[in-house]
Design an enzyme around this catalytic site. Structure first.
Site, PDB file in Angstrom:
ATOM      1  N   CYS A  75     -13.045   4.427 -28.841  1.00  0.00           N
ATOM      2  CA  CYS A  75     -14.320   5.145 -28.991  1.00  0.00           C
ATOM      3  C   CYS A  75     -15.030   5.335 -27.656  1.00  0.00           C
ATOM      4  O   CYS A  75     -16.107   4.781 -27.427  1.00  0.00           O
ATOM      5  CB  CYS A  75     -15.205   4.393 -29.969  1.00  0.00           C
ATOM      6  SG  CYS A  75     -14.381   4.203 -31.545  1.00  0.00           S
ATOM      7  N   GLU A  76     -14.400   6.047 -26.750  1.00  0.00           N
ATOM      8  CA  GLU A  76     -14.969   6.383 -25.444  1.00  0.00           C
ATOM      9  C   GLU A  76     -14.435   7.766 -25.096  1.00  0.00           C
ATOM     10  O   GLU A  76     -13.226   7.998 -25.218  1.00  0.00           O
ATOM     11  CB  GLU A  76     -14.458   5.433 -24.345  1.00  0.00           C
ATOM     12  CG  GLU A  76     -14.722   3.981 -24.536  1.00  0.00           C
ATOM     13  CD  GLU A  76     -16.004   3.519 -23.856  1.00  0.00           C
ATOM     14  OE1 GLU A  76     -16.633   4.306 -23.131  1.00  0.00           O
ATOM     15  OE2 GLU A  76     -16.377   2.365 -24.093  1.00  0.00           O
TER      16      GLU A  76
ATOM     17  N   GLU B 102       3.567  -7.043   1.611  1.00  0.00           N
ATOM     18  CA  GLU B 102       3.097  -7.304   0.241  1.00  0.00           C
ATOM     19  C   GLU B 102       3.197  -6.050  -0.618  1.00  0.00           C
ATOM     20  O   GLU B 102       2.190  -5.551  -1.123  1.00  0.00           O
ATOM     21  CB  GLU B 102       1.628  -7.762   0.285  1.00  0.00           C
ATOM     22  CG  GLU B 102       1.379  -8.996   1.115  1.00  0.00           C
ATOM     23  CD  GLU B 102      -0.105  -9.272   1.321  1.00  0.00           C
ATOM     24  OE1 GLU B 102      -0.960  -8.462   0.897  1.00  0.00           O
ATOM     25  OE2 GLU B 102      -0.414 -10.312   1.917  1.00  0.00           O
ATOM     26  N   PRO B 103       4.384  -5.489  -0.800  1.00  0.00           N
ATOM     27  CA  PRO B 103       4.481  -4.259  -1.592  1.00  0.00           C
ATOM     28  C   PRO B 103       4.361  -4.552  -3.092  1.00  0.00           C
ATOM     29  O   PRO B 103       4.888  -5.550  -3.576  1.00  0.00           O
ATOM     30  CB  PRO B 103       5.886  -3.754  -1.268  1.00  0.00           C
ATOM     31  CG  PRO B 103       6.669  -5.004  -1.008  1.00  0.00           C
ATOM     32  CD  PRO B 103       5.707  -5.976  -0.364  1.00  0.00           C
ATOM     33  N   GLY B 104       3.675  -3.698  -3.800  1.00  0.00           N
ATOM     34  CA  GLY B 104       3.557  -3.841  -5.246  1.00  0.00           C
ATOM     35  C   GLY B 104       3.995  -2.558  -5.928  1.00  0.00           C
ATOM     36  O   GLY B 104       5.110  -2.434  -6.452  1.00  0.00           O
TER      37      GLY B 104
ATOM     38  N   TYR C 171      -9.490   5.726 -12.568  1.00  0.00           N
ATOM     39  CA  TYR C 171      -9.378   6.437 -11.285  1.00  0.00           C
ATOM     40  C   TYR C 171      -9.156   7.933 -11.457  1.00  0.00           C
ATOM     41  O   TYR C 171      -8.884   8.613 -10.475  1.00  0.00           O
ATOM     42  CB  TYR C 171      -8.152   5.947 -10.501  1.00  0.00           C
ATOM     43  CG  TYR C 171      -7.961   4.473 -10.335  1.00  0.00           C
ATOM     44  CD1 TYR C 171      -8.992   3.652  -9.868  1.00  0.00           C
ATOM     45  CD2 TYR C 171      -6.723   3.896 -10.584  1.00  0.00           C
ATOM     46  CE1 TYR C 171      -8.780   2.307  -9.676  1.00  0.00           C
ATOM     47  CE2 TYR C 171      -6.504   2.542 -10.390  1.00  0.00           C
ATOM     48  CZ  TYR C 171      -7.546   1.755  -9.935  1.00  0.00           C
ATOM     49  OH  TYR C 171      -7.325   0.427  -9.742  1.00  0.00           O
TER      50      TYR C 171
ATOM     51  N   TYR D  85       0.263  -1.543 -12.236  1.00  0.00           N
ATOM     52  CA  TYR D  85      -1.139  -1.471 -12.645  1.00  0.00           C
ATOM     53  C   TYR D  85      -1.272  -0.799 -14.018  1.00  0.00           C
ATOM     54  O   TYR D  85      -2.198  -0.027 -14.265  1.00  0.00           O
ATOM     55  CB  TYR D  85      -1.980  -0.754 -11.555  1.00  0.00           C
ATOM     56  CG  TYR D  85      -1.773  -1.382 -10.193  1.00  0.00           C
ATOM     57  CD1 TYR D  85      -2.300  -2.631  -9.920  1.00  0.00           C
ATOM     58  CD2 TYR D  85      -1.001  -0.758  -9.208  1.00  0.00           C
ATOM     59  CE1 TYR D  85      -2.068  -3.251  -8.690  1.00  0.00           C
ATOM     60  CE2 TYR D  85      -0.766  -1.372  -7.979  1.00  0.00           C
ATOM     61  CZ  TYR D  85      -1.307  -2.613  -7.736  1.00  0.00           C
ATOM     62  OH  TYR D  85      -1.084  -3.223  -6.519  1.00  0.00           O
TER      63      TYR D  85
ATOM     64  N   ARG E  52      -5.480   3.410 -15.870  1.00  0.00           N
ATOM     65  CA  ARG E  52      -5.583   4.162 -14.611  1.00  0.00           C
ATOM     66  C   ARG E  52      -6.208   5.556 -14.768  1.00  0.00           C
ATOM     67  O   ARG E  52      -7.072   5.922 -13.962  1.00  0.00           O
ATOM     68  CB  ARG E  52      -4.209   4.267 -13.928  1.00  0.00           C
ATOM     69  CG  ARG E  52      -3.620   2.895 -13.550  1.00  0.00           C
ATOM     70  CD  ARG E  52      -2.320   3.022 -12.761  1.00  0.00           C
ATOM     71  NE  ARG E  52      -2.536   3.604 -11.464  1.00  0.00           N
ATOM     72  CZ  ARG E  52      -2.283   4.846 -11.140  1.00  0.00           C
ATOM     73  NH1 ARG E  52      -1.705   5.662 -12.012  1.00  0.00           N
ATOM     74  NH2 ARG E  52      -2.560   5.299  -9.944  1.00  0.00           N
TER      75      ARG E  52
ATOM     76  N   GLY F 280       0.764  -1.248   0.000  1.00  0.00           N
ATOM     77  CA  GLY F 280       0.000   0.000   0.000  1.00  0.00           C
ATOM     78  C   GLY F 280       0.785   1.282   0.000  1.00  0.00           C
ATOM     79  O   GLY F 280       0.204   2.361  -0.189  1.00  0.00           O
TER      80      GLY F 280
END
Ligand code: PLP
Length: 422
Positions: A344-345, A276-278, A319, A373, A315, A240
């Site tokens: 097309c968005e 658990e670092p990502g 977000y 990510y 991302r 996190g």
């Protein structure tokens, strides 16, 4: 700190010129820096060096490329996985099963069986129903599963709502008041060995206070469990830790700040700590390089249309996330533009009304801090092929995932028999 830098007016990844690389591999492409991955892992490990044999289980979801995992496995990292696919990747990349933790809120029986067969270190279990199922699967296989309970501490991580996981209304973990009951259940069920507890309250945390509150709750919980006669030998503190995405923003807490907090908060726990670092390991170790297709002057704003899209880097659309944008070979000067992809968005927007280096059609730009990510969340929406990934190491580079072939993409579909006769 990362190893992407301007050298004589051109952006390099370590000793590799991104312009030459893009010309050879084509665009869009992800580029990862080995030196950055290694540095971040070492900084994190050094921040925890005072602890007794901590397990750093890299969160594979952040970037599951086999070469990325293998780079970390060589440094001694374990793996935190949330699917059989991630587990198989970790094993294939050389992570020993004894360093693999299986997390996730919806493990299937098949996944549990595969993980037991592989001999992983621990399951992080998210509920009492899951304990019963895991017990069943383990007994059927004649195995014992080491189980830690994921606690939902009811703490707001003060991050984006979609990556906050420790509040009561989130789907993750077991409410902390319920844990003693669940732990006693885990200790009593056949095929299970209750070894500890854990928490992961969210991602991209830029304030240590919610972690401090969580650690305090975990410390009390461990004491309560032991008072009830239950053995606790491990605590998983999750991942996190946030990273800097935007030049000029306040720096997030450093791994050293985090390590000091952990040391202080856990001094008397007498457990093996797990992490658990990502994002903090791989986020700043990757960029997405894309080419400007066209500049489109609009009524209200100008658009820079690039050949990467939301399907390649989700991302910003998902977000509203910020990625710094740099011209790979700046021409000098700046412009204000909205940077969009070809999908097309309207949501296929990387940045709105952003001041960026001045670019023209054909120029290369880099979305910075795209190592976590990024590629892993890519899809083939609009039938766009998955983009290649390149790992750089000094002056060496290798394509660690080739661009998906459109013919191969088509070949995955089948024409139904009643449609194939014309
Ligand atoms: N552990 C768990 C259970 C997660 O869900 C996540 C990500 O959401 C992580 C670890 C990694 O988080 P981060 O990349 O923020 O370190």
């Amino acid at each position: 700190m990362d190893h992407f830098a301007d050298r004589g007016g051109a952006l390099f990844a370590e000793d590799v010129d991104l312009t030459a690389l893009a010309d050879e591999v084509g665009t869009p492409l992800y580029v990862y820096s080995t030196a950055t991955i290694e540095r971040h892992y070492r900084v994190f490990a050094e921040a925890l060096a005072g602890l007794n044999d901590p397990l750093i289980a890299y969160a594979v979801k952040a970037n599951p490329n086999l070469s990325v995992i293998a780079t970390l496995a060589r440094l001694g990292a374990g793996a935190d996985v949330v699917s059989e696919g991630e587990m198989r990747r970790a094993l294939a990349a050389g992570v020993p099963p004894g360093r693999i933790v299986f997390s996730g809120v919806g493990k299937t029986r098949g996944e549990m069986a595969a993980a037991l067969a592989a001999g992983i270190y621990q399951f992080n279990v998210e509920g009492e129903a899951e304990l019963h199922v895991l017990s069943d699967v383990a007994v059927a296989l004649g195995q014992t599963a080491a189980v830690a309970l994921r606690v939902n501490p009811g703490v707001d991580a003060k991050t984006h709502a979609k990556i906050s996981t420790g509040r009561a209304e989130n789907k993750f973990g077991i409410a902390i008041d319920r844990v003693p009951h669940a732990y006693a259940l885990a200790a009593s069920l056949p095929g299970l060995r209750a070894v500890g507890v854990g928490a992961h309250i969210g991602s991209q945390l830029t304030d240590l206070a919610p972690l401090e509150a969580t650690f305090a709750l975990l410390g009390d919980l461990v004491a309560r469990l032991r008072t009830a006669g239950l053995a606790v030998e491990r605590v998983d503190l999750g991942g996190g830790l946030g990273i800097p995405y935007r030049t000029g923003d306040a720096a997030p807490p450093t791994p050293a700040d985090y390590g000091a907090l952990v040391a202080r908060a856990t001094a008397r726990w007498d457990v093996r700590l797990m992490f658990e670092p990502g994002r903090m390991i791989v986020g700043n170790a990757g960029v997405l390089v894309t080419r400007v297709v066209t500049i489109k002057p609009g009524e209200a704003r100008s658009f820079v249309v690039v050949d990467a899209a939301m399907n390649d880097l989700l991302r910003p659309a998902l977000y509203g996330a910020w990625h710094d944008i740099r011209a790979v070979t700046p021409r000098g000067g700046t412009m204000v533009a909205t940077i969009v992809g070809p999908v097309c968005e309207t949501g296929d927007t990387f940045a709105e009304d952003r001041t960026i280096d001045r670019v023209d059609a054909g120029d290369l730009i880099a979305f910075m801090t795209a190592g976590a990510y990024g590629a892993t969340m890519a899809s083939t929406y609009n039938s766009r092929p998955l983009v290649p990934e390149v790992l750089v190491d000094g002056a060496d580079w290798a394509i660690v995932r080739p661009r998906e072939d459109i013919a191969a993409q088509l070949a995955r579909d089948r024409i139904a028999p009643w449609l194939s006769n014309h």
